[in-house]
Design a protein around this motif. Structure first.
Motif, PDB file in Angstrom:
ATOM      1  N   TRP A   1       0.838  -1.204   0.000  1.00  0.00           N
ATOM      2  CA  TRP A   1       0.000   0.000   0.000  1.00  0.00           C
ATOM      3  C   TRP A   1       0.867   1.245   0.000  1.00  0.00           C
ATOM      4  O   TRP A   1       0.461   2.295  -0.466  1.00  0.00           O
ATOM      5  CB  TRP A   1      -0.930   0.015   1.208  1.00  0.00           C
TER       6      TRP A   1
ATOM      7  N   PRO B   1       4.000   4.881  -6.851  1.00  0.00           N
ATOM      8  CA  PRO B   1       3.574   4.517  -8.207  1.00  0.00           C
ATOM      9  C   PRO B   1       4.732   4.579  -9.199  1.00  0.00           C
ATOM     10  O   PRO B   1       5.560   5.487  -9.157  1.00  0.00           O
ATOM     11  CB  PRO B   1       2.510   5.573  -8.538  1.00  0.00           C
TER      12      PRO B   1
ATOM     13  N   GLY C   1      -1.508   5.104 -16.775  1.00  0.00           N
ATOM     14  CA  GLY C   1      -0.978   4.964 -15.416  1.00  0.00           C
ATOM     15  C   GLY C   1      -0.273   6.220 -14.951  1.00  0.00           C
ATOM     16  O   GLY C   1      -0.386   6.613 -13.785  1.00  0.00           O
TER      17      GLY C   1
ATOM     18  N   LYS D   1      -2.876   8.701 -13.880  1.00  0.00           N
ATOM     19  CA  LYS D   1      -3.412   8.356 -12.559  1.00  0.00           C
ATOM     20  C   LYS D   1      -2.420   8.718 -11.460  1.00  0.00           C
ATOM     21  O   LYS D   1      -2.809   9.270 -10.411  1.00  0.00           O
ATOM     22  CB  LYS D   1      -3.755   6.857 -12.498  1.00  0.00           C
TER      23      LYS D   1
ATOM     24  N   GLU E   1      -2.920  11.385  -8.336  1.00  0.00           N
ATOM     25  CA  GLU E   1      -2.671  11.062  -6.926  1.00  0.00           C
ATOM     26  C   GLU E   1      -1.698  12.058  -6.301  1.00  0.00           C
ATOM     27  O   GLU E   1      -1.918  12.537  -5.187  1.00  0.00           O
ATOM     28  CB  GLU E   1      -2.093   9.649  -6.780  1.00  0.00           C
TER      29      GLU E   1
ATOM     30  N   ILE F   1      -6.341   7.968  -0.945  1.00  0.00           N
ATOM     31  CA  ILE F   1      -6.442   7.620  -2.358  1.00  0.00           C
ATOM     32  C   ILE F   1      -7.013   6.207  -2.447  1.00  0.00           C
ATOM     33  O   ILE F   1      -6.455   5.271  -1.882  1.00  0.00           O
ATOM     34  CB  ILE F   1      -5.065   7.664  -3.055  1.00  0.00           C
TER      35      ILE F   1
ATOM     36  N   ARG G   1      -7.392   3.170  -4.570  1.00  0.00           N
ATOM     37  CA  ARG G   1      -6.923   2.456  -5.765  1.00  0.00           C
ATOM     38  C   ARG G   1      -7.840   1.262  -5.938  1.00  0.00           C
ATOM     39  O   ARG G   1      -7.643   0.210  -5.357  1.00  0.00           O
ATOM     40  CB  ARG G   1      -5.476   2.022  -5.590  1.00  0.00           C
ATOM     41  N   THR G   2      -8.833   1.454  -6.765  1.00  0.00           N
ATOM     42  CA  THR G   2      -9.870   0.432  -6.904  1.00  0.00           C
ATOM     43  C   THR G   2      -9.465  -0.637  -7.906  1.00  0.00           C
ATOM     44  O   THR G   2      -8.511  -0.488  -8.654  1.00  0.00           O
ATOM     45  CB  THR G   2     -11.192   1.072  -7.359  1.00  0.00           C
ATOM     46  N   SER G   3     -10.253  -1.677  -7.923  1.00  0.00           N
ATOM     47  CA  SER G   3     -10.068  -2.752  -8.875  1.00  0.00           C
ATOM     48  C   SER G   3     -10.756  -2.372 -10.182  1.00  0.00           C
ATOM     49  O   SER G   3     -11.193  -1.233 -10.368  1.00  0.00           O
ATOM     50  CB  SER G   3     -10.657  -4.032  -8.286  1.00  0.00           C
TER      51      SER G   3
END
Length: 114
Positions: free
Chosen positions: A8, A12, A19, A22, A26, A38, A40-42
């Motif tokens: 976690w 990044p 990417g 994203k 963030e 933040i 970070r979903t699936s």
């Protein structure tokens, strides 16, 4: 199939323009509000109104065979379930705990495992 596991707290390291966008978002949010969380979903899916979503639904329910990715494992989550989980998460946070210590919620288990 390579399986990747990230901490976690991992910084990044995007490999695509998507990417990178994203990661930039963030970074911007954390710059504006350092205490922001933040999510970070699936893989987010809806009610199947798009061909890709219909395929994901069919994979999840075993109606078709196939894979989405060969180098990654994704756990799709329905947008309504994700919204409920994020609201529940937000309501559960109090001043005595670090929300980064709470567990993530994801959807249906690995629909793309080869």
């Amino acid at each position: 199939m390579a399986l990747w596991s990230f901490s976690w707290s991992a910084v990044p390291d995007p490999t695509t323009p998507y990417g990178a966008a994203k990661a930039a978002a963030e970074t911007a949010i954390k710059g504006i509000t350092p205490a922001a969380i933040i999510a970070r979903t699936s893989l987010i899916i809806g009610d199947g109104n798009y061909p890709h979503e219909r395929f994901v639904h069919a994979l999840a329910f075993g109606a078709v065979g196939g894979v989405l990715f060969t180098d990654d494992v994704r756990c799709p989550v329905h947008v309504s379930d994700l919204a409920r989980a994020l609201l529940e998460f937000a309501r559960s946070i109090d001043d005595t705990e670090d929300p980064r210590d709470l567990l993530a919620t994801h959807g249906h288990p690995n629909v793309n495992a080869a």
